[in-house]
Design a protein around this motif. Structure first.
Motif, PDB file in Angstrom:
ATOM      1  N   SER A  96       0.452  -1.298  -0.040  1.00 33.71           N
ATOM      2  CA  SER A  96       0.115   0.248   0.056  1.00 33.71           C
ATOM      3  C   SER A  96       0.640   1.829   0.539  1.00 33.71           C
ATOM      4  O   SER A  96       0.878   2.381  -0.210  1.00 33.71           O
ATOM      5  CB  SER A  96      -1.126   0.253   1.078  1.00 33.71           C
ATOM      6  OG  SER A  96       0.149   0.076   2.140  1.00 33.71           O
ATOM      7  N   LYS A  97       2.111   1.213   0.945  1.00 35.49           N
ATOM      8  CA  LYS A  97       2.823   2.644   0.786  1.00 35.49           C
ATOM      9  C   LYS A  97       3.483   2.472  -0.921  1.00 35.49           C
ATOM     10  O   LYS A  97       3.454   4.064  -1.404  1.00 35.49           O
ATOM     11  CB  LYS A  97       3.753   2.259   1.137  1.00 35.49           C
ATOM     12  CG  LYS A  97       3.505   2.438   3.548  1.00 35.49           C
ATOM     13  CD  LYS A  97       4.959   2.483   4.275  1.00 35.49           C
ATOM     14  CE  LYS A  97       4.029   3.005   5.137  1.00 35.49           C
ATOM     15  NZ  LYS A  97       3.314   2.165   5.792  1.00 35.49           N
ATOM     16  N   ALA A  98       3.573   1.705  -1.927  1.00 36.33           N
ATOM     17  CA  ALA A  98       4.721   0.940  -2.941  1.00 36.33           C
ATOM     18  C   ALA A  98       3.294   2.176  -3.814  1.00 36.33           C
ATOM     19  O   ALA A  98       3.964   3.581  -4.491  1.00 36.33           O
ATOM     20  CB  ALA A  98       4.477   0.329  -3.297  1.00 36.33           C
ATOM     21  N   ALA A  99       2.518   1.569  -3.886  1.00 36.70           N
ATOM     22  CA  ALA A  99       1.132   2.253  -4.391  1.00 36.70           C
ATOM     23  C   ALA A  99       0.350   3.803  -3.967  1.00 36.70           C
ATOM     24  O   ALA A  99       0.862   4.234  -4.899  1.00 36.70           O
ATOM     25  CB  ALA A  99      -0.215   1.540  -4.287  1.00 36.70           C
ATOM     26  N   ASP A 100       0.494   3.936  -2.615  1.00 38.03           N
ATOM     27  CA  ASP A 100       1.077   5.630  -2.717  1.00 38.03           C
ATOM     28  C   ASP A 100       1.202   6.701  -2.826  1.00 38.03           C
ATOM     29  O   ASP A 100       1.683   7.183  -3.980  1.00 38.03           O
ATOM     30  CB  ASP A 100       0.255   5.842  -1.354  1.00 38.03           C
ATOM     31  CG  ASP A 100      -1.047   5.014  -0.487  1.00 38.03           C
ATOM     32  OD1 ASP A 100      -1.032   4.799   1.005  1.00 38.03           O
ATOM     33  OD2 ASP A 100      -1.484   4.872  -1.425  1.00 38.03           O
ATOM     34  N   ALA A 101       2.827   5.987  -3.103  1.00 36.83           N
ATOM     35  CA  ALA A 101       4.006   6.547  -3.155  1.00 36.83           C
ATOM     36  C   ALA A 101       4.474   6.448  -5.169  1.00 36.83           C
ATOM     37  O   ALA A 101       4.580   8.192  -4.883  1.00 36.83           O
ATOM     38  CB  ALA A 101       5.508   6.347  -3.000  1.00 36.83           C
ATOM     39  N   TYR A 102       4.086   5.844  -5.819  1.00 34.51           N
ATOM     40  CA  TYR A 102       4.212   5.407  -6.877  1.00 34.51           C
ATOM     41  C   TYR A 102       2.207   6.839  -7.598  1.00 34.51           C
ATOM     42  O   TYR A 102       2.724   7.605  -8.404  1.00 34.51           O
ATOM     43  CB  TYR A 102       3.589   4.544  -7.482  1.00 34.51           C
ATOM     44  CG  TYR A 102       3.947   4.757  -9.311  1.00 34.51           C
ATOM     45  CD1 TYR A 102       2.837   3.497  -9.896  1.00 34.51           C
ATOM     46  CD2 TYR A 102       4.730   5.392  -9.904  1.00 34.51           C
ATOM     47  CE1 TYR A 102       3.148   3.641 -11.516  1.00 34.51           C
ATOM     48  CE2 TYR A 102       4.984   4.571 -10.882  1.00 34.51           C
ATOM     49  CZ  TYR A 102       3.809   4.016 -12.086  1.00 34.51           C
ATOM     50  OH  TYR A 102       3.819   4.169 -13.463  1.00 34.51           O
ATOM     51  N   GLU A 103       1.704   6.559  -6.935  1.00 38.88           N
ATOM     52  CA  GLU A 103       0.146   7.693  -6.997  1.00 38.88           C
ATOM     53  C   GLU A 103       0.491   8.900  -7.052  1.00 38.88           C
ATOM     54  O   GLU A 103       0.689   9.798  -7.427  1.00 38.88           O
ATOM     55  CB  GLU A 103      -1.250   7.317  -6.761  1.00 38.88           C
ATOM     56  CG  GLU A 103      -1.379   8.445  -6.475  1.00 38.88           C
ATOM     57  CD  GLU A 103      -3.220   7.547  -6.483  1.00 38.88           C
ATOM     58  OE1 GLU A 103      -3.601   6.339  -6.990  1.00 38.88           O
ATOM     59  OE2 GLU A 103      -4.418   8.143  -7.354  1.00 38.88           O
ATOM     60  N   LYS A 104       1.634   9.606  -6.322  1.00 44.84           N
ATOM     61  CA  LYS A 104       1.785  10.453  -5.673  1.00 44.84           C
ATOM     62  C   LYS A 104       2.709  11.168  -6.670  1.00 44.84           C
ATOM     63  O   LYS A 104       2.756  11.709  -7.274  1.00 44.84           O
ATOM     64  CB  LYS A 104       2.784  11.200  -4.106  1.00 44.84           C
ATOM     65  CG  LYS A 104       3.124  11.989  -3.853  1.00 44.84           C
ATOM     66  CD  LYS A 104       3.752  11.973  -2.068  1.00 44.84           C
ATOM     67  CE  LYS A 104       3.795  13.637  -1.992  1.00 44.84           C
ATOM     68  NZ  LYS A 104       4.268  14.470  -3.105  1.00 44.84           N
ATOM     69  N   ASP A 105       3.822  10.132  -7.356  1.00 41.87           N
ATOM     70  CA  ASP A 105       5.041  10.716  -8.361  1.00 41.87           C
ATOM     71  C   ASP A 105       3.523  10.744  -9.378  1.00 41.87           C
ATOM     72  O   ASP A 105       3.943  11.859 -10.377  1.00 41.87           O
ATOM     73  CB  ASP A 105       5.586   9.581  -8.714  1.00 41.87           C
ATOM     74  CG  ASP A 105       6.683  10.085  -8.964  1.00 41.87           C
ATOM     75  OD1 ASP A 105       7.304   9.080  -9.685  1.00 41.87           O
ATOM     76  OD2 ASP A 105       7.025  11.154  -9.918  1.00 41.87           O
ATOM     77  N   LEU A 106       3.197  10.322  -9.776  1.00 41.71           N
ATOM     78  CA  LEU A 106       2.309   9.925 -11.125  1.00 41.71           C
ATOM     79  C   LEU A 106       1.948  11.264 -11.306  1.00 41.71           C
ATOM     80  O   LEU A 106       1.574  12.606 -12.020  1.00 41.71           O
ATOM     81  CB  LEU A 106       1.505   9.339 -11.636  1.00 41.71           C
ATOM     82  CG  LEU A 106       1.525   8.195 -12.350  1.00 41.71           C
ATOM     83  CD1 LEU A 106       0.851   6.509 -11.990  1.00 41.71           C
ATOM     84  CD2 LEU A 106       2.119   8.170 -13.185  1.00 41.71           C
ATOM     85  N   ARG A 107       1.070  11.968 -10.296  1.00 36.80           N
ATOM     86  CA  ARG A 107       0.044  12.768  -9.686  1.00 36.80           C
ATOM     87  C   ARG A 107       1.345  14.477 -10.012  1.00 36.80           C
ATOM     88  O   ARG A 107       0.898  15.590 -10.504  1.00 36.80           O
ATOM     89  CB  ARG A 107      -1.036  13.028  -8.582  1.00 36.80           C
ATOM     90  CG  ARG A 107      -2.161  12.034  -8.261  1.00 36.80           C
ATOM     91  CD  ARG A 107      -2.958  12.005  -7.224  1.00 36.80           C
ATOM     92  NE  ARG A 107      -3.664  11.128  -7.350  1.00 36.80           N
ATOM     93  CZ  ARG A 107      -5.481  11.200  -8.362  1.00 36.80           C
ATOM     94  NH1 ARG A 107      -5.121  12.859  -8.527  1.00 36.80           N
ATOM     95  NH2 ARG A 107      -5.884  10.429  -8.356  1.00 36.80           N
ATOM     96  N   ASP A 108       1.938  14.093  -9.412  1.00 36.85           N
ATOM     97  CA  ASP A 108       3.047  16.016  -9.279  1.00 36.85           C
ATOM     98  C   ASP A 108       3.519  15.733 -10.506  1.00 36.85           C
ATOM     99  O   ASP A 108       3.693  17.158 -11.190  1.00 36.85           O
ATOM    100  CB  ASP A 108       3.389  15.112  -8.065  1.00 36.85           C
ATOM    101  CG  ASP A 108       3.974  14.829  -6.307  1.00 36.85           C
ATOM    102  OD1 ASP A 108       2.316  15.327  -6.508  1.00 36.85           O
ATOM    103  OD2 ASP A 108       4.232  14.755  -5.773  1.00 36.85           O
ATOM    104  N   PHE A 109       3.800  15.165 -11.350  1.00 39.17           N
ATOM    105  CA  PHE A 109       4.226  14.384 -12.492  1.00 39.17           C
ATOM    106  C   PHE A 109       3.237  15.628 -13.252  1.00 39.17           C
ATOM    107  O   PHE A 109       3.767  16.471 -14.313  1.00 39.17           O
ATOM    108  CB  PHE A 109       5.037  13.692 -13.221  1.00 39.17           C
ATOM    109  CG  PHE A 109       5.228  13.378 -14.080  1.00 39.17           C
ATOM    110  CD1 PHE A 109       5.242  13.146 -15.779  1.00 39.17           C
ATOM    111  CD2 PHE A 109       6.539  14.297 -14.520  1.00 39.17           C
ATOM    112  CE1 PHE A 109       5.603  13.607 -16.545  1.00 39.17           C
ATOM    113  CE2 PHE A 109       7.293  13.910 -15.398  1.00 39.17           C
ATOM    114  CZ  PHE A 109       6.800  14.062 -16.999  1.00 39.17           C
TER     115      PHE A 109
END
Ligand code: 6PG
Length: 234
Positions: A96-109
């Motif tokens: 769940s931490k990996a998913a949250d981190a990736y989602e944040k990276d995508l949204r930020d980018f």
């Protein structure tokens, strides 16, 4: 496919100054990644390309089943891609931490480039023998996810690694273009079910992919023609 990727990259870079590509996992893309790292390497403006992944297995990057690890060995370690252009999924983290981190990276980018009507410029996809793509498996409730960009998935029993991180279907379909790369006779029935839009094709997640500016299938002879017999090529 390598040449088509390079063409799309050139158009995107002229238009927006960068090209964002989502790599697929599994074994099929290995030849393509190797070609981009060698034959076509000089044609690729590496510093302007941002690499994402359609999915990742919940394993460390040095694990043989890591999609990032495969891309690192076959491409990323061989060409001058700036580290900030690599948007990997942290398979070594708790899912769940990996998913949250990736989602944040995508949204930020993509929010920092918000004048676009789509997310990834291109997503590369494969297809499993059960019709899955990325880590969207048939019948999985994740196929109904409309809010999250990234989800944790437990693969069907017998499929390892069990835990995966995947882009959700709306996020895949928010890409400008999607390329399927399919190889091997065992995938031939699926290819025809999906491309000929047979009645139950929509039960295969791969058939639900609909990128904004089109889906292109790159299919080798074995995956196209069930009559194809490598011992007696016609
Ligand atoms: C994964 C992939 C998956 C893959 C297909 C085809 O992480 O496993 O993203 O969707 O593309 O399973 O895999 P092969 O190319 O190994 O047949």
């Amino acid at each position: 496919m390598a040449e088509e990727i390079i063409k799309l990259a050139g158009l995107a870079i002229n238009d927006m100054g960068f090209f964002s590509i989502g790599l697929s996992g599994g074994r099929t893309p290995i030849t393509l990644l190797g070609l981009l790292a060698t034959t076509y390497s000089n044609l690729v403006p590496w510093s302007k390309i941002h690499f994402f992944w359609g999915d990742e297995r919940c394993v460390p990057p040095d694990h043989p089943e890591s999609n990032f690890g495969t891309a690192l060995q076959t491409l990323i370690s061989k060409v001058p891609i700036p580290s900030q252009n690599i948007h990997r999924i942290f398979g070594e983290l708790e899912p769940s931490k990996a998913a949250d981190a990736y989602e944040k990276d995508l949204r930020d980018f993509f929010f920092s480039n918000s004048e676009r009507s789509y997310l990834l410029d291109l997503i590369l996809l494969g297809i499993g023998r059960d019709g899955h793509t990325a880590s969207l498996f048939p019948g999985d409730s994740v196929l109904q996810e409309q809010e999250r960009w990234v989800a944790v998935v437990s693969a069907p029993s017998g499929v390892t690694p069990q835990w995966r991180i995947t882009l959700t279907l709306p996020t895949i379909n928010a890409a400008s273009r999607a390329f399927f790369l399919v190889s091997g006779k065992e995938k031939q029935p699926l290819v025809h079910y999906i491309l000929e839009r047979r009645p139950n094709a929509s039960s295969f997640p791969a058939a639900l992919v609909a990128a904004k500016n089109g889906v292109t299938w790159f299919v080798d002879q074995a995956a196209w023609d069930s009559a194809f017999d490598p011992e007696n090529p016609s």
